[in-house]
Design a protein around this motif. Structure first.
Motif, PDB file in Angstrom:
ATOM      1  N   ASP A  34      32.104  43.766  39.493  1.00  0.00           N
ATOM      2  CA  ASP A  34      31.045  43.518  40.475  1.00  0.00           C
ATOM      3  C   ASP A  34      30.974  42.016  40.764  1.00  0.00           C
ATOM      4  OD1 ASP A  34      29.658  42.348  38.317  1.00  0.00           O
ATOM      5  OD2 ASP A  34      28.500  44.171  37.928  1.00  0.00           O
ATOM      6  N   LEU A  55      34.827  43.417  28.611  1.00  0.00           N
ATOM      7  CA  LEU A  55      34.822  44.793  29.074  1.00  0.00           C
ATOM      8  C   LEU A  55      34.786  45.735  27.880  1.00  0.00           C
ATOM      9  CD1 LEU A  55      37.491  44.864  31.938  1.00  0.00           C
ATOM     10  CD2 LEU A  55      35.011  44.649  32.124  1.00  0.00           C
ATOM     11  N   ASP A 103      44.269  46.567  39.850  1.00  0.00           N
ATOM     12  CA  ASP A 103      43.776  47.834  40.393  1.00  0.00           C
ATOM     13  C   ASP A 103      42.654  48.446  39.571  1.00  0.00           C
ATOM     14  OD1 ASP A 103      45.659  47.611  42.397  1.00  0.00           O
ATOM     15  OD2 ASP A 103      47.168  48.758  41.303  1.00  0.00           O
ATOM     16  N   SER A 104      42.536  48.051  38.317  1.00  0.00           N
ATOM     17  CA  SER A 104      41.465  48.571  37.470  1.00  0.00           C
ATOM     18  C   SER A 104      40.420  47.499  37.191  1.00  0.00           C
ATOM     19  CB  SER A 104      42.037  49.097  36.146  1.00  0.00           C
ATOM     20  OG  SER A 104      41.004  49.590  35.318  1.00  0.00           O
ATOM     21  N   TYR A 105      40.856  46.394  36.581  1.00  0.00           N
ATOM     22  CA  TYR A 105      39.912  45.343  36.221  1.00  0.00           C
ATOM     23  C   TYR A 105      39.294  44.681  37.447  1.00  0.00           C
ATOM     24  CZ  TYR A 105      41.499  45.605  31.338  1.00  0.00           C
ATOM     25  OH  TYR A 105      41.791  46.018  30.072  1.00  0.00           O
ATOM     26  N   TRP A 106      40.109  43.992  38.224  1.00  0.00           N
ATOM     27  CA  TRP A 106      39.585  43.233  39.366  1.00  0.00           C
ATOM     28  C   TRP A 106      38.892  44.157  40.369  1.00  0.00           C
ATOM     29  CZ3 TRP A 106      38.225  38.500  40.509  1.00  0.00           C
ATOM     30  CH2 TRP A 106      38.001  38.157  41.845  1.00  0.00           C
ATOM     31  N   ALA A 107      39.504  45.293  40.659  1.00  0.00           N
ATOM     32  CA  ALA A 107      38.917  46.222  41.630  1.00  0.00           C
ATOM     33  C   ALA A 107      37.584  46.773  41.155  1.00  0.00           C
ATOM     34  CB  ALA A 107      39.893  47.365  41.905  1.00  0.00           C
ATOM     35  N   GLY A 108      37.383  46.810  39.832  1.00  0.00           N
ATOM     36  CA  GLY A 108      36.147  47.354  39.286  1.00  0.00           C
ATOM     37  C   GLY A 108      35.069  46.331  39.001  1.00  0.00           C
ATOM     38  N   SER A 154      44.512  57.038  34.940  1.00  0.00           N
ATOM     39  CA  SER A 154      44.325  58.292  35.660  1.00  0.00           C
ATOM     40  C   SER A 154      45.654  58.955  36.015  1.00  0.00           C
ATOM     41  CB  SER A 154      43.546  58.040  36.958  1.00  0.00           C
ATOM     42  OG  SER A 154      44.331  57.241  37.848  1.00  0.00           O
TER      43      SER A 154
END
Length: 247
Positions: free
Chosen positions: A138, A153, A131-136, A199
């Motif tokens: 590009d 990162l 939800d953070s790495y893969w979703a972010g 978050s």
């Protein structure tokens, strides 16, 4: 000097166990953190003063344990956590998981619900590889994962994280927010509103997804991801006392 546990997978896990009354309080640290961190050491001293059993340890690739960070993944660190609680302590335990250790505590709670009598998470980061790495990522980063096998990162707290293709793929095998997550024990989620790594929306999502009769989320205005100043350490003590009292 840390004690060393040899796991079935051939990894050497460094740990410190404080003898005392149970249930044992087990601290699970964050990604690239170690068992010498402020929260782990503070909780150890607090438990020792109460005569309570306490365990802190380093995942493989962290701290004094064997291996390198880049070799590891969520599933490996879950195996390390299972090995530590099975080999070092007997009977019930309370889990205190910080950041990635929050995800690890949820995995351990799901694997051994019969031993869990209380759960406290601090800025829990469940499913962050997806939800953070893969979703972010590009397109260039996703391509680099396929071709190079890793991406770097930046971190707010230390040198860049090397995120491997294996970590992403293994993370998908260990997600906890996509399937039932039920607790028969008291659960306390702690989260700072100024946390730039996890978050408040993540904390609320976890609260809404998990099921249990005694579950609370405490949002602490102004607290950051470290959650380790005097006020926050006191809130962690309060949460552990709370779940122990309700157990």
């Amino acid at each position: 000097m840390a004690d060393i546990l040899q796991t079935e997978q051939g990894r050497q896990i460094a740990y410190h166990k404080t003898e005392g009354q149970g249930p044992c309080v087990v601290f699970l640290g964050g990604l690239k953190s170690d068992m010498e961190g402020t929260k782990a050491i503070h909780l150890e001293a607090w438990c020792k003063a109460q005569g309570r059993a306490f365990l802190r340890f380093d995942y493989s690739g962290h701290g004094e344990s064997s291996g390198t960070f880049e070799e590891g993944c969520i599933g490996d660190w879950h195996e390390d956590s299972v090995a530590a609680v099975n080999a070092v302590i007997e009977g019930p335990y309370v889990l205190v998981g910080s950041s990635m250790g929050g995800w690890q505590s949820l995995l351990l709670a799901r694997a051994q619900p019969e031993r869990l009598v209380g759960l406290v998470t601090i800025a829990a980061a469940p499913d962050f590889t997806e939800d953070s790495y893969w979703a972010g990522f590009d397109d260039a980063q996703k391509e680099a994962l396929e071709t190079v096998g890793q991406v770097a990162l930046p971190s707010d707290y230390m040198e860049p994280y090397i995120i491997t293709k294996r970590m992403i793929e293994d993370g998908r095998e260990n997600l906890v927010l996509r399937s039932p997550l039920a607790f028969d024990c008291p659960v306390r989620f702690l989260q700072g509103t100024e946390d730039t790594a996890v978050s408040t929306e993540t904390a609320i999502r976890l609260l809404e997804h998990a099921e249990g009769d005694d579950m609370r989320l405490l949002l602490v205005k102004g607290a950051d991801h470290r959650f380790s100043d005097e006020r926050c350490l006191g809130l962690i003590e309060d949460a552990v006392t709370d779940v122990l009292g309700a157990a």
